[in-house]
Scaffold this motif. Structure first.
Motif, PDB file in Angstrom:
ATOM      1  N   LEU A 196       0.845  -1.189   0.000  1.00 31.00           N
ATOM      2  CA  LEU A 196       0.000   0.000   0.000  1.00 31.00           C
ATOM      3  C   LEU A 196       0.888   1.249   0.000  1.00 31.00           C
ATOM      4  CD1 LEU A 196      -2.765  -1.065   2.539  1.00 31.00           C
ATOM      5  CD2 LEU A 196      -2.543  -1.555   0.101  1.00 31.00           C
ATOM      6  N   PRO A 197       0.331   2.374  -0.413  1.00 26.53           N
ATOM      7  CA  PRO A 197       1.136   3.603  -0.507  1.00 26.53           C
ATOM      8  C   PRO A 197       1.712   4.044   0.837  1.00 26.53           C
ATOM      9  CG  PRO A 197      -0.923   3.840  -1.712  1.00 26.53           C
ATOM     10  CD  PRO A 197      -1.029   2.571  -0.939  1.00 26.53           C
ATOM     11  N   ASN A 198       0.977   3.839   1.913  1.00 27.66           N
ATOM     12  CA  ASN A 198       1.475   4.187   3.239  1.00 27.66           C
ATOM     13  C   ASN A 198       0.729   3.349   4.276  1.00 27.66           C
ATOM     14  OD1 ASN A 198      -0.918   5.758   4.386  1.00 27.66           O
ATOM     15  ND2 ASN A 198      -0.561   6.799   2.426  1.00 27.66           N
ATOM     16  N   ALA A 199       1.165   3.456   5.510  1.00 29.46           N
ATOM     17  CA  ALA A 199       0.587   2.618   6.564  1.00 29.46           C
ATOM     18  C   ALA A 199      -0.545   3.313   7.307  1.00 29.46           C
ATOM     19  CB  ALA A 199       1.680   2.207   7.548  1.00 29.46           C
ATOM     20  N   ASN A 200      -0.959   4.471   6.830  1.00 29.57           N
ATOM     21  CA  ASN A 200      -2.028   5.210   7.515  1.00 29.57           C
ATOM     22  C   ASN A 200      -3.383   4.913   6.878  1.00 29.57           C
ATOM     23  OD1 ASN A 200      -0.166   6.482   9.240  1.00 29.57           O
ATOM     24  ND2 ASN A 200       0.306   7.987   7.648  1.00 29.57           N
ATOM     25  N   TYR A 201      -3.638   3.662   6.657  1.00 28.65           N
ATOM     26  CA  TYR A 201      -4.885   3.279   5.995  1.00 28.65           C
ATOM     27  C   TYR A 201      -5.982   2.993   7.012  1.00 28.65           C
ATOM     28  CZ  TYR A 201      -2.335  -1.136   6.713  1.00 28.65           C
ATOM     29  OH  TYR A 201      -1.592  -2.169   7.234  1.00 28.65           O
ATOM     30  N   VAL A 202      -7.158   2.769   6.466  1.00 30.42           N
ATOM     31  CA  VAL A 202      -8.326   2.478   7.301  1.00 30.42           C
ATOM     32  C   VAL A 202      -8.747   1.040   7.067  1.00 30.42           C
ATOM     33  CG1 VAL A 202     -10.776   2.989   7.607  1.00 30.42           C
ATOM     34  CG2 VAL A 202      -9.139   4.860   7.359  1.00 30.42           C
ATOM     35  N   ILE A 203      -9.063   0.360   8.148  1.00 32.63           N
ATOM     36  CA  ILE A 203      -9.505  -1.027   8.054  1.00 32.63           C
ATOM     37  C   ILE A 203     -10.956  -1.102   8.506  1.00 32.63           C
ATOM     38  CG2 ILE A 203      -9.080  -3.395   8.802  1.00 32.63           C
ATOM     39  CD1 ILE A 203      -6.281  -2.476   9.615  1.00 32.63           C
ATOM     40  N   THR A 204     -11.750  -1.786   7.740  1.00 40.05           N
ATOM     41  CA  THR A 204     -13.130  -2.034   8.157  1.00 40.05           C
ATOM     42  C   THR A 204     -13.408  -3.520   7.993  1.00 40.05           C
ATOM     43  OG1 THR A 204     -15.444  -1.460   7.769  1.00 40.05           O
ATOM     44  CG2 THR A 204     -14.008  -1.524   5.845  1.00 40.05           C
ATOM     45  N   GLY A 205     -14.213  -4.066   8.887  1.00 41.11           N
ATOM     46  CA  GLY A 205     -14.451  -5.499   8.791  1.00 41.11           C
ATOM     47  C   GLY A 205     -15.552  -5.989   9.704  1.00 41.11           C
ATOM     48  N   VAL A 206     -16.068  -7.123   9.324  1.00 39.10           N
ATOM     49  CA  VAL A 206     -17.102  -7.791  10.111  1.00 39.10           C
ATOM     50  C   VAL A 206     -16.807  -9.277  10.037  1.00 39.10           C
ATOM     51  CG1 VAL A 206     -19.550  -8.337  10.239  1.00 39.10           C
ATOM     52  CG2 VAL A 206     -18.857  -6.020   9.672  1.00 39.10           C
ATOM     53  N   CYS A 207     -17.106  -9.986  11.125  1.00 41.52           N
ATOM     54  CA  CYS A 207     -16.929 -11.432  11.076  1.00 41.52           C
ATOM     55  C   CYS A 207     -18.158 -12.129  11.655  1.00 41.52           C
ATOM     56  CB  CYS A 207     -15.667 -11.855  11.820  1.00 41.52           C
ATOM     57  SG  CYS A 207     -15.716 -11.578  13.583  1.00 41.52           S
ATOM     58  N   SER A 208     -18.213 -13.420  11.432  1.00 43.52           N
ATOM     59  CA  SER A 208     -19.350 -14.183  11.916  1.00 43.52           C
ATOM     60  C   SER A 208     -19.251 -14.380  13.423  1.00 43.52           C
ATOM     61  CB  SER A 208     -19.404 -15.536  11.204  1.00 43.52           C
ATOM     62  OG  SER A 208     -18.202 -16.241  11.431  1.00 43.52           O
ATOM     63  N   LEU A 209     -20.353 -14.842  13.986  1.00 48.33           N
ATOM     64  CA  LEU A 209     -20.391 -15.120  15.410  1.00 48.33           C
ATOM     65  C   LEU A 209     -19.348 -16.187  15.737  1.00 48.33           C
ATOM     66  CD1 LEU A 209     -22.210 -14.195  17.788  1.00 48.33           C
ATOM     67  CD2 LEU A 209     -23.556 -16.261  17.407  1.00 48.33           C
ATOM     68  N   SER A 210     -18.714 -16.013  16.849  1.00 51.94           N
ATOM     69  CA  SER A 210     -17.678 -16.944  17.256  1.00 51.94           C
ATOM     70  C   SER A 210     -18.207 -18.372  17.322  1.00 51.94           C
ATOM     71  CB  SER A 210     -17.144 -16.545  18.631  1.00 51.94           C
ATOM     72  OG  SER A 210     -16.435 -17.607  19.207  1.00 51.94           O
ATOM     73  N   ASN A 211     -17.436 -19.285  16.754  1.00 51.13           N
ATOM     74  CA  ASN A 211     -17.825 -20.687  16.826  1.00 51.13           C
ATOM     75  C   ASN A 211     -17.736 -21.212  18.255  1.00 51.13           C
ATOM     76  OD1 ASN A 211     -17.939 -20.336  14.120  1.00 51.13           O
ATOM     77  ND2 ASN A 211     -16.462 -21.949  13.601  1.00 51.13           N
ATOM     78  N   ALA A 212     -16.729 -20.690  18.987  1.00 51.92           N
ATOM     79  CA  ALA A 212     -16.518 -21.194  20.343  1.00 51.92           C
ATOM     80  C   ALA A 212     -17.540 -20.639  21.326  1.00 51.92           C
ATOM     81  CB  ALA A 212     -15.100 -20.857  20.805  1.00 51.92           C
TER      82      ALA A 212
END
Lengths: 64, 267
Positions: free
Chosen positions: B199-215
């Motif tokens: 990536l051009p620099n390390a000042n990026y934005v992260i967005t994310g979603v994950c499923s309900l924990s299996n455990a």
């Protein structure tokens, strides 16, 4: 689709398992050079060699 | 060279292809239009008095600018009534063409010693439906410092959908991705996403979603991947994320594997 995985010891006293992207165009060796931290030993293994029971995942160890 | 918008040039129109392109843009009173990837042949040492401009408008409308006809000594709509002479060929990739798309602008050079002295084809559009497929590539997106004009910043630099619970049996742990070379399983709920291209620099934005924990399927706590930085890695080549679940808002959480983790990165 490759079932191969790249494994190497990580800095958390465990083992990291690299899963290649299906879109990767290079070889697994090239991928290992790119994504395995410099200086770390690594092995390219078949996915079937990796345990399916992850109950004690953090206790897995890397062996040569 | 200058031209008042809305007027046609008088007499011969001289200049390099870029000058003619600028002139044309000025004539149409449009600020700019992109040069597409369909530039077939870059101009080579254009001769000022042998560069002609041809613009084809939709459906046989009167051309805005015409091709200069050596035979008659004037500008005429193409094709000429008497046919195309050897000195006024419209060529595409060194092959003569007799029809044009309604969004093609050709800057045409003349034959000189058996070879074309210059040619530049620019494809542009005045409607989205006229943009040829495959002509808008990432490098063409604006990176203007003006927020409203910066298109490149609106695109995800990398994204991935992966299964964090399995590495075996030939299952594709990475279901789909863009600009991701590998996903590293470092341990329970601990993953590193490695980028194919940095990536051009390390000042990026992260967005994310994950499923309900299996455990902890009944837990209602955090299920969103969180960044491991600063303790973990957040660099131009990779980012370490983690997934977990908490029993209560204030209770202790636990790192857990998830079967669906989806992450996108913007910069």
């Amino acid at each position: 689709m490759s079932t191969k995985r790249i494994i190497y010891p990580n800095d958390k006293d465990g083992v990291t398992i690299l899963t290649p992207s299906p879109n990767w165009k290079g070889t697994l060796e090239e991928l290992a050079v790119k994504d395995v931290p410099a200086g770390k030993p690594y092995r390219i293994v078949d996915g079937s060699e990796i345990p399916s029971d992850r109950t004690f995942r953090n206790a897995w160890e890397y062996t040569e | 060279m200058s031209l008042i918008p809305g007027t046609l040039p008088s007499g011969a129109c001289y200049g390099t292809p870029q000058e003619l392109l600028d002139l044309f843009a000025q004539y149409l009173a449009i600020p700019a239009f992109a040069v597409s990837s369909k530039v077939l042949y870059s101009a080579v040492s254009p001769s000022p008095n042998t560069d002609y401009v041809w613009v084809d408008t939709a459906g046989g409308d009167t051309p805005l600018l015409n091709l200069y006809n050596d035979a008659t000594g004037g500008y005429e709509p193409f094709p000429f009534a008497g046919g195309v002479s050897s000195n006024e060929r419209l060529i595409s990739d060194k092959t003569e063409i007799t029809t044009l798309d309604n969004f093609d602008l050709l800057l045409v050079g003349t034959l000189s010693g058996g070879s074309y002295s210059s040619l530049k084809k620019i494809t542009f559009a005045n409607a989205a439906s006229q943009i040829p497929a495959g002509t808008i590539t990432y490098p063409m997106l604006s990176t203007s410092a003006t927020e409203a004009d910066n298109v490149a910043s609106r695109t995800a630099k990398a994204w991935v959908n992966f299964d964090g619970t399995t590495n075996v049996g030939g299952n594709c742990t990475i279901r789909a991705d863009f600009n991701v070379s590998t996903v590293a399983d470092n341990g329970t709920g601990d993953y590193t996403i490695n980028f194919t291209s940095a990536l051009p620099n390390a000042n990026y934005v992260i967005t994310g979603v994950c499923s309900l924990s299996n455990a902890f399927p009944s837990y209602s706590g955090s299920r969103i991947p969180y960044i491991s930085a600063p303790a973990g890695i957040m660099s131009t080549s990779q980012v370490e994320i983690a997934t977990g679940a908490g029993a209560t808002n204030t209770g202790a959480g636990a790192a857990t594997d998830v079967s669906y983790a989806t992450v996108a990165i913007f910069d």
